[in-house]
Write a protein that holds these residues in place. Structure first.
Motif, short mmCIF file in Angstrom:
data_model
loop_
_atom_site.label_atom_id
_atom_site.label_comp_id
_atom_site.label_asym_id
_atom_site.label_seq_id
_atom_site.Cartn_x
_atom_site.Cartn_y
_atom_site.Cartn_z
N ALA A 14 26.17 70.90 43.17
CA ALA A 14 27.17 71.90 43.03
C ALA A 14 28.55 70.98 42.66
N GLY A 15 29.11 71.83 41.45
CA GLY A 15 30.20 70.99 40.61
C GLY A 15 29.83 70.42 39.53
N GLY A 16 28.51 70.31 39.33
CA GLY A 16 28.09 69.67 38.16
C GLY A 16 27.78 70.67 36.97
N SER A 17 26.97 70.04 36.08
CA SER A 17 26.78 70.61 34.67
C SER A 17 25.41 70.77 34.10
N LEU A 18 24.79 71.46 33.54
CA LEU A 18 23.57 71.63 33.02
C LEU A 18 23.64 72.45 31.60
N ARG A 19 22.71 72.12 30.80
CA ARG A 19 22.66 73.02 29.49
C ARG A 19 21.44 73.30 29.33
N LEU A 20 21.03 74.56 29.08
CA LEU A 20 19.91 75.06 28.93
C LEU A 20 19.60 75.58 27.35
N SER A 21 18.45 75.18 26.86
CA SER A 21 18.24 75.68 25.56
C SER A 21 17.04 76.56 25.59
N CYS A 22 17.17 77.35 24.57
CA CYS A 22 16.05 78.33 24.03
C CYS A 22 15.56 78.42 22.57
N ALA A 23 14.70 77.83 22.27
CA ALA A 23 14.21 77.81 20.86
C ALA A 23 13.22 78.97 20.52
N LYS A 64 32.17 83.70 34.06
CA LYS A 64 33.21 83.51 33.08
C LYS A 64 34.16 82.32 33.55
N GLY A 65 34.37 81.55 32.40
CA GLY A 65 35.17 80.32 32.52
C GLY A 65 34.23 79.08 33.06
N ARG A 66 32.97 79.38 33.41
CA ARG A 66 32.13 78.22 33.82
C ARG A 66 31.00 78.12 32.87
N PHE A 67 30.57 79.18 32.37
CA PHE A 67 29.12 79.19 31.63
C PHE A 67 29.55 79.53 29.93
N THR A 68 29.28 78.85 29.13
CA THR A 68 29.35 79.04 27.81
C THR A 68 27.85 79.12 26.94
N ILE A 69 27.70 80.36 26.44
CA ILE A 69 26.57 80.63 25.56
C ILE A 69 27.02 80.52 23.97
N SER A 70 26.08 79.95 23.40
CA SER A 70 26.23 79.62 21.82
C SER A 70 24.94 79.58 21.11
N MET A 82 26.40 75.32 31.49
CA MET A 82 26.68 75.63 32.65
C MET A 82 27.44 74.51 33.31
N ASP A 83 28.80 74.78 33.59
CA ASP A 83 29.73 73.78 34.32
C ASP A 83 30.03 74.26 35.62
N SER A 84 30.87 73.38 36.41
CA SER A 84 31.11 73.79 37.83
C SER A 84 30.31 74.99 38.48
N VAL A 85 28.95 74.47 38.20
CA VAL A 85 27.89 75.18 39.03
C VAL A 85 28.15 75.16 40.44
N LYS A 86 27.51 76.50 40.88
CA LYS A 86 27.72 76.98 42.35
C LYS A 86 26.42 77.08 42.96
#
Length: 114
Positions: A14-23, A64-70, A82-86
């Protein structure tokens, strides 16, 4: 035919970050709406975030404010930072390409620990 392959899931504190990818395979990625969904055990699948072909984004209120899609159209890939995960972010995350029909990935598990 479109195939979607997610990666990047795993165990995070909790509080950490993860980045998901989809190809995505195929030629329609750059013109398609892309979405990230998630499904927790015993719950319905819910929309987390979306991004249009032109880059307009939308998020569910709880991320909102924690996740960013790009997206990177040159790589046919969509990301979910995914930042500040809960703890409540624990779920299987799916990417979805919305075109004349919907295409889905196989899902990637995200587990948030205390």
């Amino acid at each position: 035919q479109v195939q979607l392959v997610e990666s990047g899931g795993g165990l995070v504190q909790a509080g950490g970050s993860l980045r998901l990818s989809c190809a995505a395979s195929g030629s329609i990625f750059s013109s398609s709406l892309m979405r990230w969904w998630r499904q927790a055990p015993g719950k319905q699948r819910e929309l987390v975030a979306s991004i249009t072909s032109s880059g307009t984004t939308n998020y569910r209120d709880s991320v909102k404010g924690r996740f960013t899609i790009s997206r990177d159209n040159a790589k046919n890939t969509v990301y979910l930072q995914m930042d500040s995960v809960k703890l409540e972010d624990t779920a299987v995350y799916y990417c979805n390409l919305a075109a004349l029909q919907n295409y889905w990935g196989q899902g990637t598990q995200v587990t948030v620990s205390s």
